[in-house]
Design a protein around this motif. Structure first.
Motif, mmCIF file in Angstrom:
data_model
loop_
_atom_site.group_PDB
_atom_site.id
_atom_site.type_symbol
_atom_site.label_atom_id
_atom_site.label_comp_id
_atom_site.label_asym_id
_atom_site.label_seq_id
_atom_site.Cartn_x
_atom_site.Cartn_y
_atom_site.Cartn_z
ATOM 1 N N VAL A 70 0.812 -1.210 0.000
ATOM 2 C CA VAL A 70 0.000 0.000 0.000
ATOM 3 C C VAL A 70 0.848 1.265 0.000
ATOM 4 O O VAL A 70 0.583 2.212 -0.750
ATOM 5 N N GLU A 71 1.893 1.296 0.837
ATOM 6 C CA GLU A 71 2.678 2.524 0.973
ATOM 7 C C GLU A 71 3.351 2.920 -0.349
ATOM 8 O O GLU A 71 3.233 4.090 -0.766
ATOM 9 N N PRO A 72 4.017 2.000 -1.062
ATOM 10 C CA PRO A 72 4.567 2.384 -2.370
ATOM 11 C C PRO A 72 3.478 2.787 -3.363
ATOM 12 O O PRO A 72 3.692 3.699 -4.177
ATOM 13 N N ALA A 73 2.324 2.117 -3.296
ATOM 14 C CA ALA A 73 1.229 2.470 -4.198
ATOM 15 C C ALA A 73 0.762 3.895 -3.960
ATOM 16 O O ALA A 73 0.461 4.639 -4.901
ATOM 17 N N LEU A 74 0.707 4.297 -2.698
ATOM 18 C CA LEU A 74 0.318 5.669 -2.378
ATOM 19 C C LEU A 74 1.359 6.659 -2.874
ATOM 20 O O LEU A 74 1.028 7.749 -3.346
ATOM 21 N N ARG A 75 2.636 6.272 -2.773
ATOM 22 C CA ARG A 75 3.687 7.156 -3.281
ATOM 23 C C ARG A 75 3.520 7.399 -4.779
ATOM 24 O O ARG A 75 3.651 8.520 -5.267
ATOM 25 N N VAL A 76 3.214 6.322 -5.507
ATOM 26 C CA VAL A 76 3.058 6.430 -6.960
ATOM 27 C C VAL A 76 1.788 7.195 -7.315
ATOM 28 O O VAL A 76 1.770 8.012 -8.236
ATOM 29 N N ALA A 77 0.715 6.946 -6.560
ATOM 30 C CA ALA A 77 -0.585 7.521 -6.905
ATOM 31 C C ALA A 77 -0.687 9.008 -6.604
ATOM 32 O O ALA A 77 -1.266 9.767 -7.388
ATOM 33 N N TYR A 78 -0.136 9.432 -5.452
ATOM 34 C CA TYR A 78 -0.330 10.843 -5.132
ATOM 35 C C TYR A 78 0.937 11.556 -4.639
ATOM 36 O O TYR A 78 1.142 12.740 -4.937
ATOM 37 N N TYR A 79 1.795 10.846 -3.885
ATOM 38 C CA TYR A 79 2.915 11.545 -3.255
ATOM 39 C C TYR A 79 3.901 12.094 -4.288
ATOM 40 O O TYR A 79 4.214 13.291 -4.296
ATOM 41 N N GLY A 97 -6.761 17.265 6.494
ATOM 42 C CA GLY A 97 -6.001 18.503 6.478
ATOM 43 C C GLY A 97 -6.813 19.725 6.103
ATOM 44 O O GLY A 97 -6.251 20.701 5.598
ATOM 45 N N PHE A 98 -8.122 19.682 6.325
ATOM 46 C CA PHE A 98 -9.051 20.760 5.984
ATOM 47 C C PHE A 98 -9.206 20.919 4.472
ATOM 48 O O PHE A 98 -10.020 21.723 4.018
ATOM 49 N N ALA A 99 -8.441 20.172 3.681
ATOM 50 C CA ALA A 99 -8.428 20.360 2.222
ATOM 51 C C ALA A 99 -8.794 19.098 1.454
ATOM 52 O O ALA A 99 -9.131 19.182 0.262
ATOM 53 N N LEU A 100 -8.721 17.956 2.107
ATOM 54 C CA LEU A 100 -8.955 16.674 1.447
ATOM 55 C C LEU A 100 -10.100 15.947 2.134
ATOM 56 O O LEU A 100 -10.569 16.335 3.185
ATOM 57 N N GLY A 101 -10.506 14.850 1.519
ATOM 58 C CA GLY A 101 -11.482 13.975 2.156
ATOM 59 C C GLY A 101 -12.911 14.439 1.960
ATOM 60 O O GLY A 101 -13.185 15.574 1.578
ATOM 61 N N ASN A 102 -13.817 13.528 2.209
ATOM 62 C CA ASN A 102 -15.245 13.818 2.153
ATOM 63 C C ASN A 102 -15.984 12.710 2.897
ATOM 64 O O ASN A 102 -15.378 11.732 3.360
ATOM 65 N N VAL A 103 -17.276 12.864 3.007
ATOM 66 C CA VAL A 103 -18.082 11.889 3.737
ATOM 67 C C VAL A 103 -17.979 10.508 3.105
ATOM 68 O O VAL A 103 -17.863 9.489 3.801
ATOM 69 N N GLU A 104 -18.013 10.453 1.781
ATOM 70 C CA GLU A 104 -18.000 9.152 1.099
ATOM 71 C C GLU A 104 -16.696 8.398 1.342
ATOM 72 O O GLU A 104 -16.685 7.166 1.387
ATOM 73 N N THR A 118 -3.950 15.500 -5.066
ATOM 74 C CA THR A 118 -4.029 14.594 -3.923
ATOM 75 C C THR A 118 -5.492 14.300 -3.572
ATOM 76 O O THR A 118 -5.857 13.158 -3.279
ATOM 77 N N ARG A 119 -6.313 15.326 -3.607
ATOM 78 C CA ARG A 119 -7.735 15.157 -3.321
ATOM 79 C C ARG A 119 -8.369 14.143 -4.275
ATOM 80 O O ARG A 119 -9.062 13.212 -3.851
ATOM 81 N N GLY A 120 -8.112 14.326 -5.582
ATOM 82 C CA GLY A 120 -8.692 13.420 -6.569
ATOM 83 C C GLY A 120 -8.159 12.004 -6.448
ATOM 84 O O GLY A 120 -8.923 11.030 -6.525
ATOM 85 N N ALA A 121 -6.834 11.878 -6.249
ATOM 86 C CA ALA A 121 -6.227 10.550 -6.148
ATOM 87 C C ALA A 121 -6.765 9.783 -4.945
ATOM 88 O O ALA A 121 -7.105 8.596 -5.046
ATOM 89 N N LEU A 122 -6.844 10.448 -3.797
ATOM 90 C CA LEU A 122 -7.329 9.769 -2.595
ATOM 91 C C LEU A 122 -8.816 9.448 -2.692
ATOM 92 O O LEU A 122 -9.268 8.418 -2.167
ATOM 93 N N ASN A 123 -9.582 10.306 -3.365
ATOM 94 C CA ASN A 123 -11.003 9.998 -3.559
ATOM 95 C C ASN A 123 -11.176 8.704 -4.345
ATOM 96 O O ASN A 123 -12.054 7.888 -4.045
ATOM 97 N N ILE A 124 -10.324 8.513 -5.351
ATOM 98 C CA ILE A 124 -10.400 7.291 -6.164
ATOM 99 C C ILE A 124 -9.897 6.091 -5.372
ATOM 100 O O ILE A 124 -10.541 5.035 -5.324
ATOM 101 N N LEU A 125 -8.729 6.235 -4.728
ATOM 102 C CA LEU A 125 -8.149 5.113 -3.989
ATOM 103 C C LEU A 125 -9.042 4.661 -2.846
ATOM 104 O O LEU A 125 -9.096 3.465 -2.525
ATOM 105 N N SER A 126 -9.749 5.593 -2.231
ATOM 106 C CA SER A 126 -10.585 5.229 -1.085
ATOM 107 C C SER A 126 -11.699 4.263 -1.466
ATOM 108 O O SER A 126 -12.203 3.526 -0.618
#
Length: 430
Positions: A53-62, A134-141, A78-86
């Motif tokens: 997971v950690e390397p995948a996160l590095r590739v996807a958004y970091y 971080g006040f900038a990412l994430g959502n209820v879904e 980062t917002r878009g990448a994490l929305n998809i990965l979640s």
């Protein structure tokens, strides 16, 4: 004969392609591999999962997020990448169709209500959940599976608040969104949902933990009635006046480059939340992460509120891993002027609130491999000193945002069970 030769050639090409693909994947895997620190995650399964997971996160958004010249584009990527990965997480959660989920809008703020079917609840209480990011990412879904799981296992009504994010909406917009929805709920919970409003617990993780803390403090300060029954603060983001605590310094010495919450990101997100245009002011970050943004006249107040860190730094040493001393402060008067209204403002940095005596019973969860560990522990110690019933758990093998992996990692699932048990106990005894 020609047909047989063609088949043999195709077969060889197929195996060659497979071999080349495997070789490329192995090379990529080897190049991305970073050995996890000793103690990171508790079981072999968890460690194996995080090695993927950690390397995948590095590739996807970091890595991609570091390529943008504008900080706002970093946020949006980062917002878009994490929305998809979640959407790939929490797939193992099965609530057996027992949770009714509906969107509402309360005083202009969207909320999602998770209600046991036919109101088959074990309590007449409720939980208000505020997501992190971080006040900038994430959502209820992004937190759907976690909140639905807790609503199912606790047989309790949950409310998840969709507050507006920065940089589009800055401080105190997120607070006001949450308070608007919460005020509506307190006014209508009894009639609309059969909830006893003296049995409501507020809960949040990371920046959501900040918002939950602020809301609890503001309600206590004005003696709002009914009072909250409790608060659950999950690796909360509580201050940015000291970015050289031992947990921050450990990150610099051992976790730099991993796809974990890092000091620079905390600074960027917090400053975006403060309404500072980080597309224009990115050059301030090196000064901020050295504490050069703290004006001299604010230091006595900061030191008073952070005094418990002395105990933490003397007792929690990351398995004797070598951690650098505090490095030289890069003072920046522009950063000091910009951050002056926020650093000791308890609505922005709730660790800075002096009077904590009137707060509800509190559960504070921190993780060893998290830059925010120390501020959570400091706040818990200050709550105890103020006479607030406080339960503190530091997950020695945990990391920031691990609850997002609650159905994939044993450590995260255990923390959910701890939260559920504490919250039910508070609700039942309110």
């Amino acid at each position: 004969m020609m047909l047989k030769a063609e088949k043999e050639q195709k077969k060889r090409l197929k195996y060659t392609a497979i071999g080349v693909t495997v070789m490329i994947l192995l090379i990529i895997g080897y190049s991305l591999h970073k050995p996890l620190p000793e103690g990171f995650t508790v079981t072999k399964w968890d460690r194996a999962v995080m090695h993927v997971v950690e390397p995948a996160l590095r590739v996807a958004y970091y890595y991609p997020s570091r390529m943008f010249s504008k900080a706002s584009n970093m946020v949006y990527w980062t917002r878009g990448a994490l929305n998809i990965l979640s959407k790939t997480l929490g797939l193992l959660v099965d609530t057996q169709g027992q949770i009714d989920i509906k969107w509402h809008e309360w005083n202009g703020t969207p909320v999602k209500v998770y209600r046991p079917i036919d109101n088959r609840t074990s309590t007449d209480g409720a939980v208000i959940f505020i997501h992190g990011g971080g006040f900038a990412l994430g959502n209820v879904e992004m937190y759907d599976s976690l909140v639905e799981r807790m609503a199912f296992e606790m047989k309790t009504l949950f409310i998840s608040v969709e507050y507006r994010l920065s940089p589009e909406t800055v401080f105190p917009g997120g607070i006001l969104d949450c308070e608007a929805a919460i005020d509506y709920f307190f006014d209508n919970a009894s009639i609309q949902f059969g909830v006893n409003t003296s049995k409501i617990v507020i809960m949040g993780d990371s920046a959501g933990g900040n918002l939950a803390t602020v809301i609890a403090q503001r309600r206590a300060a004005r003696n709002a009635s009914p009072a909250l029954a409790g608060q659950v603060l999950i690796y909360p983001l509580l201050q940015m006046a000291d970015m050289q605590t031992i947990s921050y310094r450990y990150f610099h010495s051992r976790l730099s480059g991993y796809a974990l919450v890092d000091p620079e990101s905390v600074a960027y997100y917090y400053m975006f939340y403060a309404g500072i245009d980080m597309d224009e002011k990115a050059y301030l970050i090196p000064s901020v992460i050295s504490n050069g943004h703290v004006a001299k006249d604010l230091k006595p107040e900061v030191e008073e509120m952070m005094s418990h860190r002395i105990v933490i730094e003397s007792t929690r040493n990351y398995r004797n891993h070598s951690i650098s001393e505090r490095w030289e402060i890069e003072r920046n008067f522009e950063a000091q002027d910009l951050m002056r209204p926020f650093l000791t403002n308890p609505d922005f940095s709730p660790l800075m609130r002096k009077d904590l005596s009137n707060l509800p019973p509190t559960m504070v969860l921190t993780c060893e491999f998290d830059v925010l560990r120390d501020e959570g522990l400091i706040y818990a110690q200050r709550l105890e000193a103020a006479g607030v019933p406080t339960t503190t758990i530091n997950y020695e093998n945990g990391f920031h945002a691990m609850l997002n992996f609650h159905s994939e990692l044993h450590e995260a699932s255990k923390s959910v069970e701890d939260i559920e048990q504490w919250t039910l106990n508070v609700i039942n005894n309110a």
